[in-house]
Scaffold this motif. Structure first.
Motif, mmCIF file in Angstrom:
data_model
loop_
_atom_site.group_PDB
_atom_site.id
_atom_site.type_symbol
_atom_site.label_atom_id
_atom_site.label_comp_id
_atom_site.label_asym_id
_atom_site.label_seq_id
_atom_site.Cartn_x
_atom_site.Cartn_y
_atom_site.Cartn_z
ATOM 1 N N PHE A 130 -15.492 18.764 1.615
ATOM 2 C CA PHE A 130 -15.184 18.008 2.829
ATOM 3 C C PHE A 130 -15.355 18.874 4.073
ATOM 4 O O PHE A 130 -15.935 18.441 5.080
ATOM 5 N N VAL A 131 -14.870 20.123 4.017
ATOM 6 C CA VAL A 131 -15.007 21.015 5.167
ATOM 7 C C VAL A 131 -16.474 21.335 5.442
ATOM 8 O O VAL A 131 -16.924 21.391 6.587
ATOM 9 N N VAL A 132 -17.252 21.521 4.384
ATOM 10 C CA VAL A 132 -18.678 21.824 4.567
ATOM 11 C C VAL A 132 -19.398 20.658 5.235
ATOM 12 O O VAL A 132 -20.210 20.842 6.166
ATOM 13 N N LEU A 133 -19.103 19.437 4.817
ATOM 14 C CA LEU A 133 -19.739 18.269 5.418
ATOM 15 C C LEU A 133 -19.327 18.092 6.880
ATOM 16 O O LEU A 133 -20.167 17.801 7.743
ATOM 17 N N ARG A 134 -18.046 18.270 7.171
ATOM 18 C CA ARG A 134 -17.598 18.126 8.550
ATOM 19 C C ARG A 134 -18.190 19.201 9.456
ATOM 20 O O ARG A 134 -18.522 18.950 10.608
ATOM 21 N N GLN A 135 -18.329 20.422 8.917
ATOM 22 C CA GLN A 135 -18.913 21.496 9.712
ATOM 23 C C GLN A 135 -20.387 21.219 9.993
ATOM 24 O O GLN A 135 -20.875 21.450 11.112
ATOM 25 N N ALA A 136 -21.123 20.714 8.981
ATOM 26 C CA ALA A 136 -22.529 20.386 9.190
ATOM 27 C C ALA A 136 -22.675 19.250 10.200
ATOM 28 O O ALA A 136 -23.593 19.258 11.039
ATOM 29 N N ARG A 137 -21.770 18.280 10.139
ATOM 30 C CA ARG A 137 -21.822 17.177 11.094
ATOM 31 C C ARG A 137 -21.557 17.658 12.512
ATOM 32 O O ARG A 137 -22.226 17.238 13.468
ATOM 33 N N ALA A 138 -20.583 18.561 12.668
ATOM 34 C CA ALA A 138 -20.277 19.091 13.997
ATOM 35 C C ALA A 138 -21.427 19.927 14.539
ATOM 36 O O ALA A 138 -21.762 19.855 15.723
#
Length: 223
Positions: free
Chosen positions: A198-206
């Motif tokens: 989840f953190v990896v996906l949110r970081q990529a989105r940001a």
């Protein structure tokens, strides 16, 4: 005169009267269903008949394949199905040119031609050109004049060998080979256990969302 209640003959099947002003129940439960039922008792006979027709067609078109003409490999339209590869209607003039086959000569040797389809990618163009070249390597041409065969046409011995074989009932000419994707496995590491998807996906989105503002701040800092 009124008949006493005890002398009234009642029906064997009691009918429940509806409430209010609704329709009286009148179910038709004895329809002539025998004339409307669909059976499939002729399935074995139909199967035998279809096979006999295929054998008859193969004998009529022999030594040509009964599956018809060679078809290209194309991608289905729309985003939903464009990853699917299937057999198309015919080869484009560009694909025939890349394989060294004339547009007018192609239908005479069992190659389907489609002038409306357009090549949108070089990969599909090259794949169908290679498909045509592989077909040409397997192709055996019968001469128009058996007494004087031209270059590239089958001689008398080759024709006699092909005529002695059984008719080809294999179906589609050069069918599409299904790709087999083998799954690879590995041992789970400590980094995999500590990682948070989840953190990896949110970081990529940001990061994707802040490309413009970060580039603007970097340009202002240089100025």
């Amino acid at each position: 005169s009124l008949v006493p209640h005890r002398y009234v003959r009642r029906s064997r099947r009691a009918v429940a009267m509806p409430r209010h002003n609704n329709q009286i129940p009148n179910a038709h439960l004895r329809k002539d269903w025998k004339s409307r039922v669909s059976t499939w008792f002729d399935q074995p006979a139909k199967k035998k008949k279809r096979r006999a027709l295929r054998a008859k067609k193969a004998a009529e078109v022999a030594p040509r394949p009964v599956g018809g003409r060679l078809r290209p490999l194309v991608h289905a339209p729309t985003v939903k199905y464009n990853a699917k590869v299937r057999l198309g209607r015919g080869f484009t003039p560009e694909e025939l040119k890349a394989a060294g086959v004339s547009v007018h000569f192609a239908p005479t040797i069992g190659i389907a031609v489609d002038r409306r389809r357009k090549n949108r990618s070089d990969e599909t163009l090259q794949a169908n050109a290679d498909r045509l070249k592989a077909y040409k390597d397997k192709l055996v041409l019968y001469p128009r004049n058996p007494r004087a065969p031209k270059k590239g046409e089958a001689d008398k011995a080759t024709r006699a060998d092909l005529n002695a074989r059984e008719p080809d009932m294999s179906g589609v000419v050069m069918p599409r080979e299904r790709q087999r994707f083998a799954a690879t496995t590995r041992a789970i590491t400590d980094a995999d256990r500590k990682a948070n998807a989840f953190v990896v996906l949110r970081q990529a989105r940001a990061n994707a969302r802040l490309v413009g503002p970060r580039a603007k701040r970097a340009a202002e800092a240089k100025a």
